[in-house]
Design a protein around this motif. Structure first.
Motif, PDB file in Angstrom:
ATOM      1  N   GLY A 151      11.611 -45.632 -32.737  1.00  0.00           N
ATOM      2  CA  GLY A 151      10.110 -45.630 -32.432  1.00  0.00           C
ATOM      3  C   GLY A 151      10.064 -45.677 -30.682  1.00  0.00           C
ATOM      4  O   GLY A 151      10.644 -46.406 -30.140  1.00  0.00           O
ATOM      5  N   PHE A 152       9.292 -44.779 -30.282  1.00  0.00           N
ATOM      6  CA  PHE A 152       9.069 -44.741 -28.789  1.00  0.00           C
ATOM      7  C   PHE A 152       7.630 -44.910 -28.500  1.00  0.00           C
ATOM      8  O   PHE A 152       7.219 -44.267 -27.853  1.00  0.00           O
ATOM      9  CB  PHE A 152       9.489 -43.666 -28.183  1.00  0.00           C
ATOM     10  CG  PHE A 152      11.243 -43.535 -27.941  1.00  0.00           C
ATOM     11  CD1 PHE A 152      11.872 -44.063 -27.153  1.00  0.00           C
ATOM     12  CD2 PHE A 152      11.828 -42.846 -28.827  1.00  0.00           C
ATOM     13  CE1 PHE A 152      13.223 -43.966 -27.021  1.00  0.00           C
ATOM     14  CE2 PHE A 152      13.267 -42.533 -28.994  1.00  0.00           C
ATOM     15  CZ  PHE A 152      13.978 -43.188 -27.755  1.00  0.00           C
ATOM     16  N   GLY A 187       0.737 -45.970 -33.448  1.00  0.00           N
ATOM     17  CA  GLY A 187       1.379 -44.748 -34.241  1.00  0.00           C
ATOM     18  C   GLY A 187       2.701 -44.440 -33.973  1.00  0.00           C
ATOM     19  O   GLY A 187       3.120 -43.874 -34.764  1.00  0.00           O
ATOM     20  N   ALA A 188       3.335 -44.764 -33.034  1.00  0.00           N
ATOM     21  CA  ALA A 188       4.576 -44.418 -32.724  1.00  0.00           C
ATOM     22  C   ALA A 188       5.606 -45.672 -32.830  1.00  0.00           C
ATOM     23  O   ALA A 188       6.804 -45.590 -32.899  1.00  0.00           O
ATOM     24  CB  ALA A 188       4.642 -44.285 -31.171  1.00  0.00           C
ATOM     25  N   PHE A 200      -2.349 -53.557 -31.126  1.00  0.00           N
ATOM     26  CA  PHE A 200      -1.558 -52.219 -31.351  1.00  0.00           C
ATOM     27  C   PHE A 200      -2.933 -51.447 -31.484  1.00  0.00           C
ATOM     28  O   PHE A 200      -3.915 -51.737 -32.226  1.00  0.00           O
ATOM     29  CB  PHE A 200      -1.054 -52.469 -32.583  1.00  0.00           C
ATOM     30  CG  PHE A 200       0.497 -53.289 -32.552  1.00  0.00           C
ATOM     31  CD1 PHE A 200       1.464 -52.753 -32.311  1.00  0.00           C
ATOM     32  CD2 PHE A 200       0.263 -54.486 -32.523  1.00  0.00           C
ATOM     33  CE1 PHE A 200       2.796 -53.412 -32.110  1.00  0.00           C
ATOM     34  CE2 PHE A 200       1.305 -55.469 -32.714  1.00  0.00           C
ATOM     35  CZ  PHE A 200       2.601 -54.794 -32.119  1.00  0.00           C
ATOM     36  N   VAL A 201      -2.904 -50.328 -30.601  1.00  0.00           N
ATOM     37  CA  VAL A 201      -4.038 -49.455 -30.492  1.00  0.00           C
ATOM     38  C   VAL A 201      -3.818 -47.955 -30.999  1.00  0.00           C
ATOM     39  O   VAL A 201      -2.610 -47.656 -30.856  1.00  0.00           O
ATOM     40  CB  VAL A 201      -4.534 -49.485 -28.995  1.00  0.00           C
ATOM     41  CG1 VAL A 201      -5.126 -50.913 -28.734  1.00  0.00           C
ATOM     42  CG2 VAL A 201      -3.645 -48.966 -27.941  1.00  0.00           C
ATOM     43  N   ASP A 202      -4.753 -47.360 -31.189  1.00  0.00           N
ATOM     44  CA  ASP A 202      -4.748 -45.933 -31.637  1.00  0.00           C
ATOM     45  C   ASP A 202      -4.554 -44.915 -30.551  1.00  0.00           C
ATOM     46  O   ASP A 202      -3.755 -44.158 -30.547  1.00  0.00           O
ATOM     47  CB  ASP A 202      -5.936 -45.333 -32.399  1.00  0.00           C
ATOM     48  CG  ASP A 202      -5.782 -46.093 -33.732  1.00  0.00           C
ATOM     49  OD1 ASP A 202      -4.834 -46.251 -34.376  1.00  0.00           O
ATOM     50  OD2 ASP A 202      -6.763 -46.631 -34.382  1.00  0.00           O
ATOM     51  N   ASN A 203      -5.342 -45.168 -29.321  1.00  0.00           N
ATOM     52  CA  ASN A 203      -5.461 -44.535 -28.090  1.00  0.00           C
ATOM     53  C   ASN A 203      -5.165 -45.160 -27.040  1.00  0.00           C
ATOM     54  O   ASN A 203      -5.955 -46.052 -26.617  1.00  0.00           O
ATOM     55  CB  ASN A 203      -6.715 -43.579 -28.242  1.00  0.00           C
ATOM     56  CG  ASN A 203      -6.695 -42.756 -27.115  1.00  0.00           C
ATOM     57  OD1 ASN A 203      -5.611 -42.512 -26.198  1.00  0.00           O
ATOM     58  ND2 ASN A 203      -7.882 -42.183 -26.581  1.00  0.00           N
TER      59      ASN A 203
END
Length: 386
Positions: A151-152, A187-188, A200-203
């Motif tokens: 994951g990055f 997401g990553a 931890f955020v979506d955008n």
């Protein structure tokens, strides 16, 4: 869980390593400084001293370190790691990516264990920059391995870690401010989704730009204007009426741009701005202007903390006169012990201010913004430089 952190400096020990240790990771630092690596391996622990009205001390235990050139130890560490993080400066991501490419190929041959790699730098999408360096000239097998197993996530990091002169029990103890924020692209992530103190955020982009503009951009502006007015520390400079008003109005320009671009509440951004001004006023940090302003070649570059908000404001027809003030002051930062500052000054002397602005900022020399920066440079030079 095992974590490797490249960069055992103050940010590495006082922020990322600190949070990873609190989250139960076994932390291994990687650094090029022999004395720092030796000290970490000698003591196996250090104290994080949080500075405000009173100092709070917390131990970080069971840490170790590897020298950057010790390839065999690095191979073993990377093979077993669950997480790799960096705080090495954005300029070093390409070389670190080249090193990690070879280490990850070794890991690929022996394991399909999942891994996350997060670059914790003062730059937009630093992990993407690191990933690009790792994947350079990769074959399809390695590319597929990375996509499936590594994951990055990009991240935004925020903690002031000054070189304050305080009494320490150990030479590797580190002093920090009492505020921190670590936002990670949810997401990553492959497996490291439970880091204590991280959000931890979506955008991620709004968090990255909010921090880069309102913290880093304003911080650099204080440093450059403070240097021109003869101050030593951030907390002294922010209490200068001219500098304070410039920074507050810098924030207003950036707030307007961020609220339009990302549809963020103006009030939420103003609340964040107010909190930042309070952080800049923290006299306990003894944060020197040189630390904040050093390497203006990077800080005045196209995608960094001052030119980026300038470009966005220009695109949105927001008058950026206070952001221009920070940039103009940056081109006047003539600190004798900063090689990058001297490089800029030599270019100004030999080629003129507009050429220097264009080369450093990445803006075309005939761009109207270059003329505006040059005008502000001359204005500040006449106003503040004796």
């Amino acid at each position: 869980m095992k974590a490797i952190h490249f960069g055992a400096g103050n940010i590495g020990r006082g922020f990322i390593g600190y949070l990873l240790s609190k989250s139960g990771y076994e932390v291994t630092f990687v650094d090029i400084a022999d004395s720092l690596v030796d000290a970490i391996n000698k003591y196996k622990e250090y104290t994080v001293i949080t500075l405000n009205t009173s100092a709070v001390k917390e131990k970080v235990r069971n840490v170790n370190a590897i020298h950057l050139k010790n390839v065999e130890e690095l191979k073993n560490a990377v093979r077993d790691a669950d997480l790799i993080t960096t705080s090495i400066g954005a300029n070093n991501l390409k070389s670190t990516g080249s090193l990690l490419r070879e280490l990850l190929k070794e890991r690929m041959a022996s394991s399909t264990k999942k891994l996350d790699i997060i670059a914790c730098e003062n730059a937009l999408f630093a992990t993407s920059m690191l990933k690009e360096a790792i994947m350079e000239n990769s074959n399809s097998e390695f590319t597929e391995y990375l996509e499936n197993n590594v994951g990055f996530p990009n991240s935004a990091v925020d903690r002031i870690v000054p070189n304050v002169n305080i009494e320490k029990e150990l030479p590797i103890d580190v002093a920090v401010e009492d505020f921190y924020e670590w936002d990670i692209e949810k997401g990553a992530i492959k497996i490291n989704n439970n880091i204590q103190g991280a959000e931890f955020v979506d955008n991620l982009e709004p968090y990255l730009e909010r921090k880069l503009f309102l913290l880093n951009g304003a911080h650099a502006t204080i440093a450059y204007l403070g240097y021109l007015k003869g101050y030593k520390f951030i907390h002294e400079a922010i209490n200068d009426e001219f500098i304070r008003n410039t920074v507050i109005d810098f924030h207003l320009e950036a707030v307007n741009a961020l609220s339009i671009k990302h549809k963020i509440s103006v009030q939420a951004l103003k609340d964040y701005s107010k909190k930042l001004i309070g952080r800049f006023e923290n006299a306990y940090l003894q944060d020197e202007l040189f630390r904040v302003g050093r390497d203006p070649m990077r800080k005045l570059s196209f995608n960094d903390r001052l030119i980026t908000p300038l470009r966005i404001c220009n695109e949105l027809d927001i008058e950026p006169k206070n952001i221009l003030c920070g940039i103009g002051a940056g081109f006047l930062f003539n600190y004798i012990d900063d090689d990058k500052a001297q490089e800029i000054q030599n270019r100004i002397k030999n080629n003129g201010i507009k050429n220097a602005i264009s080369v450093v900022s990445g803006l075309a020399e005939d761009d109207s913004l270059v003329s505006k920066i040059a005008d502000k440079y001359e204005e500040l030079k006449n106003l503040l430089v004796s």
